[in-house]
Design an enzyme around this catalytic site. Structure first.
Site, mmCIF file in Angstrom:
data_model
loop_
_atom_site.group_PDB
_atom_site.id
_atom_site.type_symbol
_atom_site.label_atom_id
_atom_site.label_comp_id
_atom_site.label_asym_id
_atom_site.label_seq_id
_atom_site.Cartn_x
_atom_site.Cartn_y
_atom_site.Cartn_z
ATOM 1 C CG ASP A 257 50.834 5.612 39.151
ATOM 2 O OD1 ASP A 257 52.029 5.310 38.894
ATOM 3 O OD2 ASP A 257 50.443 5.853 40.301
ATOM 4 N N GLY B 80 57.947 3.516 38.491
ATOM 5 C CA GLY B 80 58.867 4.603 38.198
ATOM 6 C C GLY B 80 58.184 5.956 38.258
ATOM 7 C CB CYS C 216 65.288 -8.783 66.162
ATOM 8 S SG CYS C 216 66.170 -7.334 66.770
ATOM 9 C CD GLN D 22 47.554 7.866 41.781
ATOM 10 O OE1 GLN D 22 47.261 8.747 42.592
ATOM 11 N NE2 GLN D 22 48.705 7.197 41.859
ATOM 12 C CG ASP E 139 55.819 0.369 49.375
ATOM 13 O OD1 ASP E 139 54.680 0.507 48.890
ATOM 14 O OD2 ASP E 139 56.694 1.263 49.316
ATOM 15 N N GLY F 265 49.128 7.462 45.563
ATOM 16 C CA GLY F 265 48.899 8.891 45.765
ATOM 17 C C GLY F 265 48.391 9.254 47.140
ATOM 18 C CB CYS G 195 62.208 -7.014 69.996
ATOM 19 S SG CYS G 195 62.800 -7.349 68.311
HETATM 20 ZN ZN LIG Z 1 64.707 -6.120 68.036
#
Ligand SMILES: [Zn+2]
Length: 390
Positions: free
Chosen positions: A146, A94, A318, A201, A278, A228, A316
């Site tokens: 943090d 958060g 997908c 950090q 991420d 950070g 690809c």
């Molecule tokens: Zn694709």
């Protein structure tokens, strides 16, 4: 320990591949975690995430704390059950959202006072309350609270902020150890609960990154994040800070670099020994019509695609690339259709996940260096010049 187990299966240079086990399943590393801010990856249903091979999602504590609220998610059995995602989830602390989204924040040793970006109401996050919120939400992996030091920042300011983050990490851990049986799906019989990671950090100063990593490791967490970074600094500096931190981190714990990066960058971080990442980039860029392909970036609104019958990315497989043409995707985007956002997001996630899959495979077969050199598309810098070949 049933709650978390990390195993390295193969190495190539500094890169490693392996897996970790959590109460909601196993995750192969290095892994890219799609961001599901408010318990949804925008525009993509959970069954499609499963088809794509997503093994772990990131949810944002700040957003879920404000809406629908921690108590509601707890009553509904925790965030996995709430969003019908019976697989691992990681929540951030958060902290980053409080610093980047909310107004009128006031930071003290005790914690952070902030106003909701939704309705202006006042809230307070301390290490204790941020961990309490994450226990209530019930993700498999949760993060110490943090302070994300602003960039740029002076040395003295950065050091003071990093030292406060260390004290907050100790408080986060103490609260977690005392309250971890309160997770909605806790099982004492199976020793099943959450795992708390620490965060390094230290801003853009290599010596502060080293100290932060050493002192965080002394607190002993099952995994370590590097926070950070990717906050506006030049990329070589990011790489230097990641290296300074990783040299101090134990080899047998996962390293999680928070909030990065482009496809080329995430491959570079894997080469540096990062195990988890991420980023909102693939999903956010998709909603703005910026698509990552094996041939480089494509800005799908570009008129040159209006009559293009070929697939988005011929390399690809997908479900978007197998079925639809660039012309149709361009039409959907130009018409501001919901389906454009959904299909674009599915492809970009497939591209990121496929990149990580190939990275893992090449580490296993000792061909990671070849993968890295073959991966670089002809034009390197992405977001400033998004239109591939235009
Ligand atoms: Zn694709």
């Amino acid at each position: 320990m049933m709650s978390f187990h990390f195993e390295i299966e193969a190495r190539d240079g500094k890169a490693r591949t392996g897996s970790f086990a959590t109460p909601h399943g196993k995750v192969e590393t290095p892994v890219f975690m799609p961001v599901g801010t408010v318990a949804t990856v925008k525009g993509v249903p959970q069954d499609v995430l499963e088809e794509l091979g997503v093994e772990i999602l990131l949810n944002n504590t700040y957003h879920l704390y404000l809406r629908p609220g921690v108590d509601m998610v707890r009553q509904l059995g925790g965030v996995q059950k709430f969003m019908s995602w019976d697989h691992p989830i990681l929540t951030d602390s958060g902290g980053f959202q409080v610093f980047s989204l909310s107004d009128l924040r006031k930071v003290t040793e005790e914690g952070v006072m902030f106003r909701s970006h939704l309705d202006g109401s006042s809230h307070f996050f301390s290490p204790e309350s941020a961990i309490a919120a994450q226990i209530g939400l019930g993700a498999d992996i949760i993060m110490a609270f943090d302070e994300c030091t602003e960039h740029p920042a002076e040395y003295a300011r950065t050091r003071a902020s990093m030292e406060m983050t260390l004290r907050w990490a100790a408080r986060s851990k103490k609260y977690f150890e005392e309250h971890k049986p309160e997770v909605p799906w806790f099982s004492s019989r199976q020793e099943k609960t959450q795992s708390l990671f620490g965060i390094v950090q230290g801003g853009m100063f290599a010596d502060l990154r080293r100290v932060s990593a050493q002192k965080t490791v002394e607190l002993d967490f099952p995994g370590y994040a590097i926070g950070g970074l990717s906050v506006g600094e030049p990329r070589p500096m990011t790489y230097e800070m990641v290296d300074a931190a990783i040299r101090q981190l134990p080899d047998d714990r996962p390293r999680y670099l928070m909030g990065v990066g482009t496809p080329e960058e995430i491959v570079h971080y894997v080469a540096q020994g990062v195990d988890m990442m991420d980023c909102v980039l693939p999903t956010r860029a998709a909603r703005h019509g910026l698509l990552f392909t094996s041939q480089g970036r494509i800005t799908i609104k570009n008129a040159r695609y209006a009559g293009d019958e070929g697939p988005l990315d011929p390399a690809c497989n997908c479900k978007v690339c197998l079925r639809y043409s660039r012309a149709y995707l361009r039409h959907l985007y130009a018409s501001n259709e919901l389906l454009a956002q959904m299909l674009n997001t599915i492809h970009n996630l497939a591209f990121y996940l496929g990149t990580m899959r190939k990275a893992r495979q090449s580490i296993r077969t000792g061909q990671f260096a070849e993968f890295v050199s073959g991966f670089q598309p002809p034009h390197v810098d992405p977001l400033s010049r998004p239109a591939a070949g235009s």
